[in-house]
Design a protein around this motif. Structure first.
Motif, mmCIF file in Angstrom:
data_model
loop_
_atom_site.group_PDB
_atom_site.id
_atom_site.type_symbol
_atom_site.label_atom_id
_atom_site.label_comp_id
_atom_site.label_asym_id
_atom_site.label_seq_id
_atom_site.Cartn_x
_atom_site.Cartn_y
_atom_site.Cartn_z
ATOM 1 N N GLY A 6 0.782 -1.204 0.000
ATOM 2 C CA GLY A 6 0.000 0.000 0.000
ATOM 3 C C GLY A 6 0.825 1.269 0.000
ATOM 4 O O GLY A 6 2.042 1.257 -0.097
ATOM 5 N N ASP A 7 0.089 2.353 0.105
ATOM 6 C CA ASP A 7 0.699 3.673 0.024
ATOM 7 C C ASP A 7 1.716 3.929 1.122
ATOM 8 O O ASP A 7 2.649 4.701 0.928
ATOM 9 C CB ASP A 7 -0.394 4.742 0.074
ATOM 10 N N TRP A 8 1.548 3.314 2.292
ATOM 11 C CA TRP A 8 2.483 3.580 3.400
ATOM 12 C C TRP A 8 3.916 3.221 3.012
ATOM 13 O O TRP A 8 4.859 3.937 3.377
ATOM 14 C CB TRP A 8 2.060 2.826 4.670
ATOM 15 N N ALA A 9 4.117 2.125 2.263
ATOM 16 C CA ALA A 9 5.471 1.706 1.879
ATOM 17 C C ALA A 9 6.086 2.727 0.923
ATOM 18 O O ALA A 9 7.260 3.102 1.065
ATOM 19 C CB ALA A 9 5.447 0.319 1.257
ATOM 20 N N TYR A 10 5.299 3.181 -0.050
ATOM 21 C CA TYR A 10 5.787 4.203 -0.979
ATOM 22 C C TYR A 10 6.104 5.497 -0.226
ATOM 23 O O TYR A 10 7.128 6.138 -0.482
ATOM 24 C CB TYR A 10 4.764 4.468 -2.079
ATOM 25 N N ALA A 11 5.237 5.880 0.693
ATOM 26 C CA ALA A 11 5.464 7.111 1.462
ATOM 27 C C ALA A 11 6.725 6.999 2.308
ATOM 28 O O ALA A 11 7.516 7.952 2.393
ATOM 29 C CB ALA A 11 4.252 7.417 2.343
ATOM 30 N N LEU A 12 6.932 5.841 2.927
ATOM 31 C CA LEU A 12 8.134 5.639 3.744
ATOM 32 C C LEU A 12 9.393 5.724 2.893
ATOM 33 O O LEU A 12 10.326 6.467 3.215
ATOM 34 C CB LEU A 12 8.062 4.286 4.457
ATOM 35 N N ALA A 13 9.439 4.971 1.799
ATOM 36 C CA ALA A 13 10.621 4.978 0.937
ATOM 37 C C ALA A 13 10.852 6.364 0.330
ATOM 38 O O ALA A 13 11.987 6.845 0.275
ATOM 39 C CB ALA A 13 10.486 3.925 -0.152
ATOM 40 N N ASN A 14 9.782 7.023 -0.089
ATOM 41 C CA ASN A 14 9.879 8.373 -0.626
ATOM 42 C C ASN A 14 10.496 9.316 0.402
ATOM 43 O O ASN A 14 11.421 10.071 0.103
ATOM 44 C CB ASN A 14 8.495 8.853 -1.059
ATOM 45 N N VAL A 42 3.446 -14.151 -9.593
ATOM 46 C CA VAL A 42 3.599 -14.532 -8.178
ATOM 47 C C VAL A 42 2.271 -14.671 -7.452
ATOM 48 O O VAL A 42 2.242 -15.061 -6.282
ATOM 49 C CB VAL A 42 4.549 -13.567 -7.424
ATOM 50 N N GLY A 43 1.178 -14.342 -8.118
ATOM 51 C CA GLY A 43 -0.159 -14.568 -7.571
ATOM 52 C C GLY A 43 -0.372 -13.921 -6.212
ATOM 53 O O GLY A 43 -0.248 -12.712 -6.055
ATOM 54 N N GLY A 44 -0.677 -14.749 -5.210
ATOM 55 C CA GLY A 44 -0.979 -14.264 -3.867
ATOM 56 C C GLY A 44 0.174 -13.568 -3.177
ATOM 57 O O GLY A 44 -0.008 -12.954 -2.128
ATOM 58 N N ASN A 45 1.361 -13.634 -3.747
ATOM 59 C CA ASN A 45 2.522 -12.951 -3.180
ATOM 60 C C ASN A 45 2.786 -11.585 -3.831
ATOM 61 O O ASN A 45 3.813 -10.966 -3.569
ATOM 62 C CB ASN A 45 3.785 -13.817 -3.325
ATOM 63 N N ALA A 46 1.869 -11.138 -4.682
ATOM 64 C CA ALA A 46 2.084 -9.898 -5.428
ATOM 65 C C ALA A 46 2.270 -8.691 -4.509
ATOM 66 O O ALA A 46 3.149 -7.861 -4.735
ATOM 67 C CB ALA A 46 0.930 -9.656 -6.394
ATOM 68 N N VAL A 47 1.469 -8.579 -3.477
ATOM 69 C CA VAL A 47 1.574 -7.436 -2.569
ATOM 70 C C VAL A 47 2.897 -7.495 -1.801
ATOM 71 O O VAL A 47 3.581 -6.474 -1.653
ATOM 72 C CB VAL A 47 0.371 -7.375 -1.606
ATOM 73 N N ALA A 48 3.274 -8.671 -1.335
ATOM 74 C CA ALA A 48 4.549 -8.813 -0.614
ATOM 75 C C ALA A 48 5.716 -8.458 -1.522
ATOM 76 O O ALA A 48 6.653 -7.771 -1.100
ATOM 77 C CB ALA A 48 4.705 -10.231 -0.068
ATOM 78 N N VAL A 54 9.600 -1.895 -3.074
ATOM 79 C CA VAL A 54 9.593 -0.483 -2.691
ATOM 80 C C VAL A 54 10.547 -0.227 -1.520
ATOM 81 O O VAL A 54 11.170 0.832 -1.434
ATOM 82 C CB VAL A 54 8.164 -0.036 -2.307
ATOM 83 N N LEU A 55 10.689 -1.200 -0.644
ATOM 84 C CA LEU A 55 11.465 -1.011 0.582
ATOM 85 C C LEU A 55 12.883 -1.578 0.516
ATOM 86 O O LEU A 55 13.663 -1.375 1.452
ATOM 87 C CB LEU A 55 10.712 -1.643 1.754
ATOM 88 N N HIS A 56 13.247 -2.269 -0.542
ATOM 89 C CA HIS A 56 14.495 -3.038 -0.551
ATOM 90 C C HIS A 56 15.747 -2.212 -0.317
ATOM 91 O O HIS A 56 16.714 -2.719 0.236
ATOM 92 C CB HIS A 56 14.614 -3.885 -1.828
#
Length: 191
Positions: A6-14, A42-48, A54-56
């Motif tokens: 979600g947006d929180w990961a993008y906001a954190l990395a940004n 990756v199916g069900g792992n797409a969000v992960a 985004v965080l790597h």
């Protein structure tokens, strides 16, 4: 409750990378875009996968760089401060064969003890694929070109250079496995 994408990961990395490391932020956005393209694979792992993409590299952020080894610094921050899913933290900690670089830095035991490798080969390979087929400017490239760029930037005899030369066969194998899986599944990887 554990956070997922979600947006929180993008906001954190940004917030951590955009101002202090704009090129790293461009790379991160390109890696995340690649992860989004791999969602059908990756199916069900797409969000992960997208969250880890985004965080790597947040461990490069000056505020988080404590050991100087970005996978460990980023993963520790995520574990201790965010509530993100453990598998995302473990993906960040171990992205792109980080254990080999940790060994070069004398941190292998520390990394392995705190963040065991995730037992999901396709998900792990998918993150390697996204990272190693994205330029520092966020554009698509080949893993061969990406490794040449890294060696040129850091030098062959640097810690990163020694690591990348050791990791090269593993990186190329991960990329090849993702390409093969995508072809079999009819997933377009893009250029």
């Amino acid at each position: 409750m554990e956070k997922t994408g979600g947006d929180w990961a993008y906001a954190l990395a940004n917030g951590l990378l955009r101002e202090s490391l704009p090129r790293r932020w461009a790379h991160t956005k390109g890696v995340a875009l690649c992860a989004r393209r791999l969602a059908p694979l990756v199916g069900g792992n797409a969000v992960a996968l997208e969250t880890a993409a985004v965080l790597h590299d947040i461990g490069y952020a000056p505020a988080l760089a404590h050991t100087g080894f970005h996978p460990l610094d980023g993963a520790r921050y995520l574990r201790d401060s965010t509530g993100v899913q453990e598998r995302v933290v473990r993906l960040v900690a171990n992205h792109t064969y980080a254990l080999l670089e940790a060994e070069e830095r004398g941190l292998r035991d520390e990394l392995a003890a705190e963040f065991p490798l995730l037992n999901d080969p396709l998900l792990v390979d998918a993150l390697v694929y996204c990272d190693m087929t994205t330029t520092p400017d966020g554009l698509r490239t080949t893993s061969e070109e990406r490794l040449r760029e890294i060696l040129g930037r850091y030098g062959e005899d640097s810690v990163v250079g020694r690591f990348i030369r050791r990791a090269a066969p593993h990186i190329h194998a991960s990329v090849d496995r993702v390409r093969a899986a995508a072809a079999e599944a009819g997933v377009q990887l893009g250029t």
